[in-house]
Write a protein that holds these residues in place. Structure first.
Motif, short mmCIF file in Angstrom:
data_model
loop_
_atom_site.label_atom_id
_atom_site.label_comp_id
_atom_site.label_asym_id
_atom_site.label_seq_id
_atom_site.Cartn_x
_atom_site.Cartn_y
_atom_site.Cartn_z
N UNK A 17 -44.29 24.74 1.11
CA UNK A 17 -45.33 25.24 0.15
C UNK A 17 -46.79 24.59 0.14
N UNK A 18 -46.82 23.22 0.69
CA UNK A 18 -47.94 22.72 0.79
C UNK A 18 -49.02 23.27 1.83
N UNK A 19 -50.27 23.56 1.30
CA UNK A 19 -51.05 24.50 2.20
C UNK A 19 -51.49 23.66 3.32
N UNK A 20 -51.24 22.10 3.48
CA UNK A 20 -51.45 21.66 4.73
C UNK A 20 -50.68 21.89 5.79
N UNK A 21 -49.37 22.28 5.48
CA UNK A 21 -48.36 22.37 6.22
C UNK A 21 -48.21 23.93 6.90
N UNK A 22 -49.32 24.88 6.32
CA UNK A 22 -49.16 26.18 6.80
C UNK A 22 -49.55 26.07 8.36
N UNK A 23 -49.26 27.20 8.99
CA UNK A 23 -49.55 27.20 10.62
C UNK A 23 -51.12 26.93 10.67
N UNK A 24 -51.67 26.41 11.81
CA UNK A 24 -53.22 26.30 12.11
C UNK A 24 -53.85 27.69 12.03
N UNK A 25 -53.21 28.64 12.69
CA UNK A 25 -53.97 30.06 12.50
C UNK A 25 -54.00 30.57 11.30
N UNK A 27 -54.12 28.63 8.38
CA UNK A 27 -55.27 28.00 7.69
C UNK A 27 -56.81 28.43 8.01
N UNK A 28 -56.73 28.63 9.47
CA UNK A 28 -58.29 29.02 9.86
C UNK A 28 -58.36 30.48 9.25
N UNK A 29 -57.23 31.29 9.20
CA UNK A 29 -57.83 32.55 8.60
C UNK A 29 -58.38 32.55 7.36
N UNK A 30 -57.79 31.63 6.48
CA UNK A 30 -58.03 31.54 5.04
C UNK A 30 -59.57 31.03 4.87
N UNK A 31 -59.92 29.98 5.95
CA UNK A 31 -61.46 29.36 5.89
C UNK A 31 -62.27 30.39 6.29
N UNK A 32 -61.93 31.32 7.39
CA UNK A 32 -62.74 32.28 7.80
C UNK A 32 -63.09 33.36 6.60
N UNK A 33 -62.05 33.93 5.98
CA UNK A 33 -62.27 34.80 4.74
C UNK A 33 -63.16 34.33 3.59
N UNK A 34 -62.72 32.89 3.34
CA UNK A 34 -63.63 32.30 2.35
C UNK A 34 -65.26 32.18 2.86
N UNK A 35 -65.50 31.82 4.00
CA UNK A 35 -66.79 31.64 4.61
C UNK A 35 -67.28 33.06 4.55
#
Length: 469
Positions: A17-25, A27-35
């Motif tokens: 459940x910890x967001x830092x343990x999501x898969x790298x892909x 986490x990057x998808x979330x960063x790209x969407x908020x960007x």
């Protein structure tokens, strides 16, 4: 009380459940969407400037009245974070994003169908207010997903988006407004926002750790029927009301009582003011001096765009430089002033770029000279920003959000005001001296990043908000 401490909920090791343990892909998808959200909102600010010719004719208004639509949007962007930031700490990031984007979409509708300029200006203000969540809350999302040593690359993508947005959209808007009705500028934004809203609902989960731990504690209380399971947020006694008040007055306190914060915020505010003033000035200069059509004037922003991207790509060099300072240091605690070298390098570039731009705008000179001048200015601006923003976060660790809000408030105030006098200034002083006046303004600011780099530690010792070394 000590007994109940045992029941404080935290993250287990490798907790899914910890967001830092999501898969790298993921986490990057979330960063790209908020960007992309941040890119879309800042695009909305500048695409409007390509509609001036049609709007002034359609509503029978002067260009300065049309420019109010730009200024009010930017002021909305500046005010929103003061309220949306604290709300995201109580209700989580996800509901703020979804509601923010939904209201952003709703307020684009009156802009698209406006039958008078008042509707357009009011719609612009509220769409700026709603969209501002992506400029304030999204930085926190990046921090939720990545540990400090992994932050550099995702943070670079996110911080680049609000600067690249305003440069891309005059390009798109130039083509739209050259070949079709101005309302299509808003229809295109509505389609983009709608697609983004669906993507965020589908792919961006809640990432704010205190809210997730609160949900975890609630589940444990339900499963074990033991009311002693608590999250840190459950133990907090602060109300939404007091947090919002604090978020409004603390940035103002920082600007009033912190000379370094005030000075660096004014410098970044002047730069953003000039950038937004250019949206009107470019249309004026490239149409009268070089006889550019509307879509060609949109393309004149490519110089700014390309050099801003190049400046962003120098980031690994600045990280190497920071590591070098760390290696050569005897101090235990690294001073935040070490974040300032990009600003020291960028400040003279800003002034040089403006002078090149000022003295190459002649019909007899090739238009490429002016584009190169604007490109050097763009590169300098990005470097100054990256230095100043990382410094503010590092120098005021306990009040980082307030320092960023102070910077955002100062920037938006200037960015909203500068376009209102830009075109008159260019007509009154002439193209060369009007730009030179802006260059002299930035020239006065050039020494400050260096002075703070050298003497910042001493200044911070007297500070109420930033600890001395």
């Amino acid at each position: 009380m000590s007994h109940s401490q045992d029941f404080l909920v935290g993250w287990d090791e490798n907790d899914p459940a910890n967001p830092r343990n999501f898969s790298l892909a993921r986490r990057w998808l979330i960063v790209v969407l908020v960007s992309m959200g941040s890119l879309c909102v800042t695009c909305t600010s500048s695409i409007y400037t390509t509609t001036y010719a049609q709007i002034t004719e359609r509503f029978h208004i002067s260009q300065i009245v049309a420019t109010l639509g730009l200024s009010f949007f930017i002021w909305g962007l500046g005010c929103g974070p003061l309220v949306l930031g604290p709300l995201s700490e109580f209700y989580g990031r996800r509901p703020i994003y979804i509601l923010s984007l939904l209201f952003f979409l709703i307020w684009l509708i009156p802009c698209a169908v406006a039958q008078n300029v008042q509707t357009l200006i009011i719609g612009r203000f509220f769409s700026g207010l709603a969209g501002s969540a992506f400029l304030s809350v999204a930085g926190g999302t990046v921090g939720d997903l990545f540990a400090r040593h992994e932050l550099a690359a995702p943070m670079m993508v996110y911080t680049a988006s609000p600067f690249i947005g305003p440069e891309i959209c005059p390009l798109i808007g130039g083509f739209i407004n050259e070949f079709t009705n101005w309302r299509w500028s808003f229809y295109v934004l509505m389609i983009w926002t709608g697609a983004l809203l669906v993507a965020i609902i589908a792919f961006v989960p809640e990432t704010y750790h205190p809210i997730l731990l609160k949900h975890k504690a609630a589940t444990l209380r339900k499963e074990t029927s033991d009311p002693r399971w608590k999250s840190p947020l459950d133990q907090s006694t602060q109300t939404v009301h007091t947090r919002i008040l604090e978020s409004i007055y603390r940035p103002i306190l920082l600007l009033a009582l912190e000379p370094m914060c005030l000075n660096l915020c004014i410098f970044s505010a002047i730069l953003l003011g000039i950038l937004y003033l250019f949206f009107g000035a470019f249309q004026l200069i490239f149409s009268t001096v070089y006889d550019f059509t509307l879509w060609q004037r949109g393309c004149s922003f490519l110089g700014l765009l390309v050099d801003m991207v190049l400046a962003i790509l120098t980031d690994p060099f600045w990280r190497w430089n920071y590591a070098r300072l760390e290696r050569n240091s005897t101090e235990e605690k690294y001073p935040p002033e070490w974040r300032l070298p990009p600003a020291i390098a960028g400040a003279p570039l800003v002034t040089i770029g403006l002078f090149i731009f000022a003295w190459t705008i002649y019909p007899s000179a090739h238009w490429m000279g002016a584009i190169i001048g604007s490109a050097v200015f763009g590169a300098g601006t990005i470097l100054v920003y990256s230095g100043i923003l990382t410094f503010l976060v590092d120098a005021y660790p306990s009040y980082a959000a307030s320092a960023m809000a102070a910077n955002s408030f100062a920037r938006s105030s200037f960015a909203g005001v500068f376009p209102l006098f830009g075109v008159q200034m260019y007509n009154r002083l002439g193209y060369h001296w009007a730009t030179s006046l802006l260059a002299f303004l930035t020239l006065g600011m050039v020494p400050f990043p260096y002075l703070f780099f050298r003497y910042g530690g001493r200044i911070r010792k007297k500070s109420r908000f930033a600890g001395g070394n």
